[in-house]
Scaffold this motif. Sequence first.
Motif, mmCIF file in Angstrom:
data_model
loop_
_atom_site.group_PDB
_atom_site.id
_atom_site.type_symbol
_atom_site.label_atom_id
_atom_site.label_comp_id
_atom_site.label_asym_id
_atom_site.label_seq_id
_atom_site.Cartn_x
_atom_site.Cartn_y
_atom_site.Cartn_z
ATOM 1 N N HIS A 1 62.559 81.476 80.417
ATOM 2 C CA HIS A 1 62.459 81.425 81.871
ATOM 3 C C HIS A 1 62.525 82.817 82.492
ATOM 4 N N GLU A 2 63.227 83.722 81.847
ATOM 5 C CA GLU A 2 63.301 85.102 82.324
ATOM 6 C C GLU A 2 61.999 85.846 82.025
ATOM 7 N N ALA A 3 61.465 85.626 80.834
ATOM 8 C CA ALA A 3 60.232 86.299 80.426
ATOM 9 C C ALA A 3 59.011 85.791 81.197
ATOM 10 N N TYR A 4 59.031 84.510 81.555
ATOM 11 C CA TYR A 4 57.876 83.893 82.216
ATOM 12 C C TYR A 4 58.315 83.086 83.436
ATOM 13 N N PRO A 5 58.778 83.763 84.487
ATOM 14 C CA PRO A 5 59.269 83.040 85.665
ATOM 15 C C PRO A 5 58.202 82.211 86.369
ATOM 16 N N ASN A 6 56.932 82.557 86.147
ATOM 17 C CA ASN A 6 55.847 81.789 86.749
ATOM 18 C C ASN A 6 55.363 80.655 85.837
ATOM 19 N N GLY A 7 55.961 80.537 84.638
ATOM 20 C CA GLY A 7 55.617 79.466 83.710
ATOM 21 C C GLY A 7 54.394 79.732 82.856
ATOM 22 N N LYS A 8 53.744 80.886 83.038
ATOM 23 C CA LYS A 8 52.551 81.212 82.254
ATOM 24 C C LYS A 8 52.972 82.030 81.033
ATOM 25 N N ILE A 9 52.790 81.446 79.865
ATOM 26 C CA ILE A 9 53.233 82.044 78.604
ATOM 27 C C ILE A 9 52.159 82.965 78.036
ATOM 28 N N ASP A 10 52.568 84.142 77.598
ATOM 29 C CA ASP A 10 51.680 85.063 76.894
ATOM 30 C C ASP A 10 51.702 84.641 75.427
ATOM 31 N N VAL A 11 50.745 83.830 75.059
ATOM 32 C CA VAL A 11 50.727 83.214 73.733
ATOM 33 C C VAL A 11 50.673 84.251 72.622
ATOM 34 N N VAL A 12 49.812 85.223 72.744
ATOM 35 C CA VAL A 12 49.672 86.249 71.696
ATOM 36 C C VAL A 12 50.980 87.022 71.525
ATOM 37 N N ALA A 13 51.621 87.382 72.633
ATOM 38 C CA ALA A 13 52.897 88.104 72.557
ATOM 39 C C ALA A 13 53.955 87.246 71.869
ATOM 40 N N GLU A 14 53.983 85.964 72.178
ATOM 41 C CA GLU A 14 54.963 85.058 71.554
ATOM 42 C C GLU A 14 54.686 84.915 70.060
ATOM 43 N N GLN A 15 53.432 84.808 69.687
ATOM 44 C CA GLN A 15 53.091 84.696 68.271
ATOM 45 C C GLN A 15 53.484 85.962 67.510
#
Length: 176
Positions: free
Chosen positions: A38-52
């Motif tokens: 929730h801190e990394a993506y407060p707008n709810g849009k996930i950076d998929v590549v960064a997470e992978q």
Amino acid sequence: MQTLVIVTHPDIENSLVNKRWIQELNKFPDRYAVHQLHEAYPNGKIDVVAEQKLIEQYDKIVFQFPYYWFNSPWFLKKWLDEVLTHGWAYGSKSGYPISGKKVTLAISLGVDEEELSNTGKYRYPLKELTRPFELSFEYVRADYRPIFAYYGIEYNSSKESIEKSVKLYIEFLNAL
């Protein structure tokens, strides 16, 4: 090697247990990397590549969250759906980057453990209720481990009880 702790809590500032666990983990940055969704993506849009890429860096991954409505917060499900994609996490063209990684859950619950039993109010033990996580992580060939659970926060939110959970949580993580 550090353990990655992915925290999904929609109201961490008002949390008693999860917030305290994070405070303790942050004391040991050489052992634990805390990643709050929730801190990394407060707008709810996930950076998929960064997470992978983040997942690929760690051999031990813990998903920490409060358990309510017999499930995880919605944002964790969104993360699983978007990050564990076909072609990356699984499938004929996947290198199975999660394969062999130790994966577990760290859950806080409002109800007492007895209520989540075959003879309890809710009829099913937590292990059964979290079976979809187990199957999902086995599907991507992770080494799914038994979960850590803190029961009864609604009934027992004393400082002593929470501090005891911190000690038990750290011991659990160290044994992972």
